[in-house]
Design a protein around this motif. Structure first.
Motif, PDB file in Angstrom:
ATOM      1  N   ILE A  24     -28.267   5.018 -35.388  1.00 19.32           N
ATOM      2  CA  ILE A  24     -29.249   3.948 -35.308  1.00 19.32           C
ATOM      3  C   ILE A  24     -30.418   4.322 -36.198  1.00 19.32           C
ATOM      4  O   ILE A  24     -30.925   5.453 -36.129  1.00 19.32           O
ATOM      5  N   ILE A  25     -30.836   3.390 -37.030  1.00 15.97           N
ATOM      6  CA  ILE A  25     -31.914   3.654 -37.974  1.00 15.97           C
ATOM      7  C   ILE A  25     -33.158   4.135 -37.231  1.00 15.97           C
ATOM      8  O   ILE A  25     -33.576   3.558 -36.231  1.00 15.97           O
ATOM      9  N   ASN A  26     -33.740   5.236 -37.707  1.00 11.91           N
ATOM     10  CA  ASN A  26     -34.972   5.823 -37.166  1.00 11.91           C
ATOM     11  C   ASN A  26     -34.808   6.398 -35.758  1.00 11.91           C
ATOM     12  O   ASN A  26     -35.786   6.519 -35.020  1.00 11.91           O
ATOM     13  N   ARG A  27     -33.567   6.736 -35.352  1.00  7.82           N
ATOM     14  CA  ARG A  27     -33.333   7.378 -34.063  1.00  7.82           C
ATOM     15  C   ARG A  27     -32.577   8.691 -34.295  1.00  7.82           C
ATOM     16  O   ARG A  27     -31.925   8.872 -35.325  1.00  7.82           O
ATOM     17  N   THR A  28     -32.650   9.592 -33.310  1.00  4.92           N
ATOM     18  CA  THR A  28     -32.025  10.908 -33.476  1.00  4.92           C
ATOM     19  C   THR A  28     -30.595  10.968 -32.952  1.00  4.92           C
ATOM     20  O   THR A  28     -29.866  11.906 -33.251  1.00  4.92           O
ATOM     21  N   GLY A  29     -30.195   9.994 -32.134  1.00  2.00           N
ATOM     22  CA  GLY A  29     -28.839  10.002 -31.603  1.00  2.00           C
ATOM     23  C   GLY A  29     -27.811   9.657 -32.667  1.00  2.00           C
ATOM     24  O   GLY A  29     -28.102   8.952 -33.645  1.00  2.00           O
ATOM     25  N   GLN A  30     -26.592  10.160 -32.487  1.00  2.00           N
ATOM     26  CA  GLN A  30     -25.509   9.857 -33.415  1.00  2.00           C
ATOM     27  C   GLN A  30     -24.187   9.884 -32.666  1.00  2.00           C
ATOM     28  O   GLN A  30     -24.072  10.503 -31.607  1.00  2.00           O
ATOM     29  N   ALA A  31     -23.202   9.178 -33.209  1.00  2.00           N
ATOM     30  CA  ALA A  31     -21.885   9.101 -32.582  1.00  2.00           C
ATOM     31  C   ALA A  31     -20.801   9.312 -33.634  1.00  2.00           C
ATOM     32  O   ALA A  31     -20.963   8.915 -34.796  1.00  2.00           O
ATOM     33  N   ILE A  32     -19.713   9.931 -33.212  1.00  2.00           N
ATOM     34  CA  ILE A  32     -18.534  10.075 -34.066  1.00  2.00           C
ATOM     35  C   ILE A  32     -17.311   9.650 -33.266  1.00  2.00           C
ATOM     36  O   ILE A  32     -17.079  10.154 -32.159  1.00  2.00           O
ATOM     37  N   ALA A  33     -16.567   8.697 -33.790  1.00  2.00           N
ATOM     38  CA  ALA A  33     -15.307   8.258 -33.183  1.00  2.00           C
ATOM     39  C   ALA A  33     -14.166   8.866 -33.989  1.00  2.00           C
ATOM     40  O   ALA A  33     -14.180   8.827 -35.223  1.00  2.00           O
ATOM     41  N   ASN A  91      -6.122   8.199 -26.719  1.00  2.00           N
ATOM     42  CA  ASN A  91      -5.757   8.140 -28.132  1.00  2.00           C
ATOM     43  C   ASN A  91      -6.970   8.198 -29.062  1.00  2.00           C
ATOM     44  O   ASN A  91      -6.819   8.316 -30.275  1.00  2.00           O
ATOM     45  N   GLU A  92      -8.193   8.135 -28.489  1.00  2.00           N
ATOM     46  CA  GLU A  92      -9.399   8.247 -29.332  1.00  2.00           C
ATOM     47  C   GLU A  92     -10.537   8.840 -28.519  1.00  2.00           C
ATOM     48  O   GLU A  92     -10.654   8.618 -27.306  1.00  2.00           O
ATOM     49  N   VAL A  93     -11.381   9.612 -29.191  1.00  2.00           N
ATOM     50  CA  VAL A  93     -12.561  10.194 -28.567  1.00  2.00           C
ATOM     51  C   VAL A  93     -13.806   9.672 -29.283  1.00  2.00           C
ATOM     52  O   VAL A  93     -13.788   9.448 -30.494  1.00  2.00           O
ATOM     53  N   VAL A  94     -14.860   9.444 -28.508  1.00  2.00           N
ATOM     54  CA  VAL A  94     -16.163   9.102 -29.078  1.00  2.00           C
ATOM     55  C   VAL A  94     -17.146  10.161 -28.598  1.00  2.00           C
ATOM     56  O   VAL A  94     -17.297  10.390 -27.390  1.00  2.00           O
ATOM     57  N   ILE A  95     -17.808  10.818 -29.547  1.00  2.00           N
ATOM     58  CA  ILE A  95     -18.685  11.960 -29.282  1.00  2.00           C
ATOM     59  C   ILE A  95     -20.133  11.572 -29.584  1.00  2.00           C
ATOM     60  O   ILE A  95     -20.414  10.900 -30.580  1.00  2.00           O
ATOM     61  N   PHE A  96     -21.055  12.033 -28.718  1.00  2.00           N
ATOM     62  CA  PHE A  96     -22.483  11.766 -28.917  1.00  2.00           C
ATOM     63  C   PHE A  96     -23.251  13.082 -28.937  1.00  2.00           C
ATOM     64  O   PHE A  96     -23.085  13.923 -28.048  1.00  2.00           O
ATOM     65  N   SER A  97     -24.099  13.232 -29.948  1.00  2.00           N
ATOM     66  CA  SER A  97     -24.964  14.402 -30.043  1.00  2.00           C
ATOM     67  C   SER A  97     -26.286  13.967 -30.667  1.00  2.00           C
ATOM     68  O   SER A  97     -26.467  12.800 -31.002  1.00  2.00           O
ATOM     69  N   ASN A  98     -27.206  14.919 -30.812  1.00  2.00           N
ATOM     70  CA  ASN A  98     -28.518  14.632 -31.377  1.00  2.00           C
ATOM     71  C   ASN A  98     -28.658  15.311 -32.730  1.00  2.00           C
ATOM     72  O   ASN A  98     -28.215  16.453 -32.913  1.00  2.00           O
ATOM     73  N   LYS A  99     -29.300  14.634 -33.664  1.00  2.00           N
ATOM     74  CA  LYS A  99     -29.495  15.216 -34.986  1.00  2.00           C
ATOM     75  C   LYS A  99     -30.469  16.391 -34.957  1.00  2.00           C
ATOM     76  O   LYS A  99     -30.376  17.299 -35.780  1.00  2.00           O
ATOM     77  N   ASP A 100     -31.430  16.367 -34.012  1.00  2.00           N
ATOM     78  CA  ASP A 100     -32.479  17.389 -34.013  1.00  2.00           C
ATOM     79  C   ASP A 100     -32.135  18.639 -33.213  1.00  2.00           C
ATOM     80  O   ASP A 100     -32.966  19.532 -33.041  1.00  2.00           O
TER      81      ASP A 100
END
Length: 298
Positions: A24-33, A91-100
């Motif tokens: 998300i623009i200007n946020r620290t969260g991120q996701a990888i599918a 069959n799929e994983v979605v991962i959430f972490s923080n950029k900082d």
């Protein structure tokens, strides 16, 4: 005042079925599918080798609820290798972490507990989790920061095609601040009623379709005009226990999402019906009248 958000999704191979990175623009969260058969490639993504939470998802292949698992780890990529050997359904994983890199073990345990609670309340997936995780104790400021991250995770999941945290019917308490408010005469999220042959059903029109509410009663029999798809759906709902046989009728044991008000009415009546002319609000207006009024207001 509600604010919109922009989610940027990077497709490293220009394909929507491969690995996807979302932020998300200007946020620290991120996701990888990541598809299950591409787990080995996660070592190329440092975002997955840090503390985070993750969802394992089963593909939706029929009318039954798909399965999901929610977990946390201080190194998600390593944990997933264990799941690949021990859990078969996904069959799929979605991962959430923080950029900082500011997520601690306490933070991700808090997120895991809250995510499982939200997913259970939404009741869209069958959770494969055993015991409910204990919610770690955080300071008020840290708790508020994690609740803000939870909202980002909700947006990521929905955008990636997994609305596991979205209630079927949005209430004032669950409706996100970014959602537009409905007008008093809008058919969206307004409870409607359908009665036929002593059967009584209640439902709500939503942005996704039409939600038939728990305890609605439906016909045990059906005519030739009922579509084959609905006949199979009714059989599946009975087999799953979501439609319970009670004497001469059936009763819904939980809310279910239908593609349209007409499909919902036909499932209840056991024969083809016009949804807009079958469902009525408390003040006696048909769904068609409500839709016409909403269109005129727009």
């Amino acid at each position: 005042m509600p604010f919109g958000k922009s989610i940027r999704i990077f497709l490293p191979e220009a394909t929507v079925t491969g690995i996807r990175h979302a932020e998300i623009i200007n946020r620290t969260g991120q996701a990888i599918a990541c598809p299950r058969n591409r787990l080995d490639e996660l070592k190329e993504w440092p975002e997955t080798g840090k503390p985070g939470v993750y969802f394992l998802f089963e593909a939706r292949l029929g009318d039954s609820k798909p399965m999901a698992y929610i977990g946390e780890s201080e190194n998600v990529a390593d944990r997933l290798l264990s799941h690949d050997r021990k859990k078969d359904f996904w069959n799929e994983v979605v991962i959430f972490s923080n950029k900082d890199d500011n997520l601690s073990k306490s933070h991700i345990k808090y997120l895991e507990s809250r995510l499982e609670s939200l997913a259970k309340n939404s009741d869209r997936y069958e959770l494969e989790n055993g015991n409910s995780p204990t919610q770690s104790s955080l300071s008020r400021s840290e708790r508020d920061a994690m609740e803000e991250l939870l909202e980002d995770i909700r947006l990521f999941l929905g955008t990636l095609g997994y609305p596991i945290l979205e209630p079927l019917i949005q209430s004032s308490a669950t409706q996100p601040t970014i959602a537009p408010a409905s007008t008093p005469e809008s058919p969206t999220n307004q409870e409607l009623k359908f009665t036929v042959h002593k059967l009584v059903a209640r439902g709500v029109q939503t942005d996704e379709g039409f939600v038939l509410k728990k305890d609605s009663t439906a016909s045990k029999t059906y005519t030739d005009s009922l579509s084959t798809k609905l006949v199979k759906l009714k059989e599946q709902l009975i087999a799953d226990g979501r439609l319970l046989i009670e004497g001469d009728h059936l009763r819904l044991t939980e809310d279910i999402l239908m593609s349209s008000s007409s499909y919902a009415a036909a499932l209840i009546a056991g024969t083809a019906r016009s949804g807009p002319q079958s469902w009525y609000s408390e003040n006696g207006k048909s769904l068609k009248e409500l839709e016409d009024q909403a269109a005129a207001s727009a």
